[in-house]
Design an enzyme around this catalytic site. Structure first.
Site, PDB file in Angstrom:
ATOM      1  N   GLU A  25       0.881  -1.151   0.108  1.00  0.00           N
ATOM      2  CA  GLU A  25       0.133  -0.082  -0.091  1.00  0.00           C
ATOM      3  C   GLU A  25       0.733   1.426   0.096  1.00  0.00           C
ATOM      4  OE1 GLU A  25      -1.754   1.776   3.521  1.00  0.00           O
ATOM      5  OE2 GLU A  25      -1.374  -0.093   4.573  1.00  0.00           O
ATOM      6  N   LYS A  87      -5.640  10.584   0.980  1.00  0.00           N
ATOM      7  CA  LYS A  87      -5.966   9.403   1.458  1.00  0.00           C
ATOM      8  C   LYS A  87      -7.182   8.717   0.599  1.00  0.00           C
ATOM      9  CE  LYS A  87      -6.229   6.484   5.750  1.00  0.00           C
ATOM     10  NZ  LYS A  87      -6.491   6.729   7.107  1.00  0.00           N
ATOM     11  N   VAL A 107      -5.736   0.188   2.668  1.00  0.00           N
ATOM     12  CA  VAL A 107      -5.896  -1.173   2.382  1.00  0.00           C
ATOM     13  C   VAL A 107      -7.017  -1.586   1.422  1.00  0.00           C
ATOM     14  CG1 VAL A 107      -6.552  -3.618   3.646  1.00  0.00           C
ATOM     15  CG2 VAL A 107      -4.928  -1.897   4.669  1.00  0.00           C
ATOM     16  N   ASP A 139     -17.976   4.174  13.201  1.00  0.00           N
ATOM     17  CA  ASP A 139     -16.798   4.436  12.525  1.00  0.00           C
ATOM     18  C   ASP A 139     -16.236   2.897  12.222  1.00  0.00           C
ATOM     19  OD1 ASP A 139     -14.294   5.119  11.772  1.00  0.00           O
ATOM     20  OD2 ASP A 139     -13.809   6.448  13.035  1.00  0.00           O
ATOM     21  N   SER A 141     -14.004   0.967   9.413  1.00  0.00           N
ATOM     22  CA  SER A 141     -13.140   0.848   8.339  1.00  0.00           C
ATOM     23  C   SER A 141     -13.807   0.148   7.075  1.00  0.00           C
ATOM     24  CB  SER A 141     -11.861   0.186   8.756  1.00  0.00           C
ATOM     25  OG  SER A 141     -11.034   0.377   7.316  1.00  0.00           O
ATOM     26  N   ALA A 142     -13.516   0.899   5.877  1.00  0.00           N
ATOM     27  CA  ALA A 142     -13.871   0.151   4.758  1.00  0.00           C
ATOM     28  C   ALA A 142     -13.075  -1.139   4.426  1.00  0.00           C
ATOM     29  CB  ALA A 142     -13.837   1.310   3.444  1.00  0.00           C
ATOM     30  N   ASP A 143     -12.019  -1.037   5.167  1.00  0.00           N
ATOM     31  CA  ASP A 143     -11.166  -2.331   4.807  1.00  0.00           C
ATOM     32  C   ASP A 143     -11.909  -3.680   5.087  1.00  0.00           C
ATOM     33  OD1 ASP A 143      -9.334  -0.406   4.673  1.00  0.00           O
ATOM     34  OD2 ASP A 143      -8.052  -1.047   6.421  1.00  0.00           O
ATOM     35  N   LYS A 160      -4.766  -2.814  13.696  1.00  0.00           N
ATOM     36  CA  LYS A 160      -4.321  -1.865  14.462  1.00  0.00           C
ATOM     37  C   LYS A 160      -4.694  -1.942  15.976  1.00  0.00           C
ATOM     38  CE  LYS A 160      -3.278   1.098  10.397  1.00  0.00           C
ATOM     39  NZ  LYS A 160      -4.051   0.214   9.294  1.00  0.00           N
TER      40      LYS A 160
END
Length: 308
Positions: A25, A87, A107, A139, A141-143, A160
């Site tokens: 990435e 980003k 990601v 919230d 993540s789209a990951d 993380k």
């Protein structure tokens, strides 16, 4: 071939020959580390992939073109530009391309571009996930959604540690994404080798991981896989020190009303500051470790007739 995609010649030759390719990435370059450490680390990770028998493909959007494989000059530009670079996650890709702009891929968007190029393995630091307090903020993540639908396996040091690991695992389970521990039963937590949570499956060799991937995709099961690879013991950080730094960073983020896609870079930078730079050194080592494992899995997967 996607009309918006450029595959670097080195990467294209490897794909044509059925050789292993590892995607990398670019937000780790622009948003994850300060210059010049970000550029040096990006080039070092690429070399680590090559040294272990695979071809690296660092992914980004440059002047409106999807790039699977960057030149050293392009990596340098991303590193110098830092957070001035957009980003880019899934939702942002068409807008950055349409504007002819440059963006660093998360990601999720790295997985998208890797899949377009025919790359099945991706090495990074840690995946995004469900943020602490997501019960109120939503919230997430789209990951995680990308892992559920895009056929790319992500080698990482777990999620993380700034995230809610329990809810992240629950979300992945709901969407059918397997979490595999490499030589571990516990989910690594980025800077630390373990956490209070278990992985779905423990696999002890690159060959076992490659076999599972080969079978999954041979059966046309959609989505990827999280391959959780603990940070090397020599570079792991004490969980108490990291937890204290995270709590302080989270409090500061809340006080400053920082959220969305800005939260992860802010939190990681503050944890680095609070730990006196120790977390940055650990971050570099865990990415190198993941690059090595991804190359090893790629070699095995290519030997099974699966493109990697």
């Amino acid at each position: 071939m996607n009309a918006y995609l450029d595959i670097a010649p080195e990467v294209q030759r490897a794909l044509d020959a059925g050789q292993p390719v590892v995607a990398l990435e670019s937000t780790i370059i622009s948003h994850g580390m300060p210059y010049p450490q970000n550029v040096a680390t990006a080039l070092q990770v690429e070399q680590e992939v090559r040294d272990h028998g695979a071809v690296p493909a660092t992914i980004a959007i440059v002047n409106g073109r999807l790039k699977a494989g960057l030149s050293a000059a392009e990596i340098e530009t991303l590193g110098k530009s830092g957070r001035d670079v957009v980003k880019v996650s899934r939702r942002d890709v068409p807008f950055i391309v349409a504007a002819g702009a440059t963006g660093a891929t998360t990601v999720a968007s790295t997985m998208i571009i890797a899949a377009m190029a025919g790359i099945r393995l991706f090495a990074t630091g840690g995946i995004g996930g469900v943020h602490r307090g997501a019960q109120q903020s939503f919230d997430v993540s789209a990951d995680l959604q990308e892992l559920a639908q895009t056929p790319v396996a992500v080698v990482c040091a777990g999620a993380k540690s700034i995230l809610d690991l329990r809810l992240t695992l629950e979300y992945l389970e709901t969407h059918g994404v397997p979490v595999v521990g490499y030589q571990t039963n516990a989910l690594p937590a980025f800077f630390t080798r373990d956490s209070a949570f278990s992985v779905d499956y423990r696999l002890n060799t690159p060959q076992e991981i490659a076999r599972a991937l080969h079978v999954k995709w041979a059966m046309s099961l959609k989505g990827g896989m999280v391959i959780a690879n603990p940070i090397p013991e020599a570079y792991a950080m004490p969980r108490t020190a990291i937890d204290a730094a995270i709590e302080q960073a989270l409090a500061e983020a809340q006080a400053q009303n920082i959220g969305g896609k800005e939260s992860t870079p802010f939190l990681l930078a503050r944890v680095c500051d609070i730990t006196g730079g120790d977390s940055l050194a650990a971050n570099i080592q865990l990415v190198l470790n993941n690059a090595r494992l991804a190359a090893a899995v790629g070699i095995e997967l290519a030997g099974m007739g699966g493109r990697a």
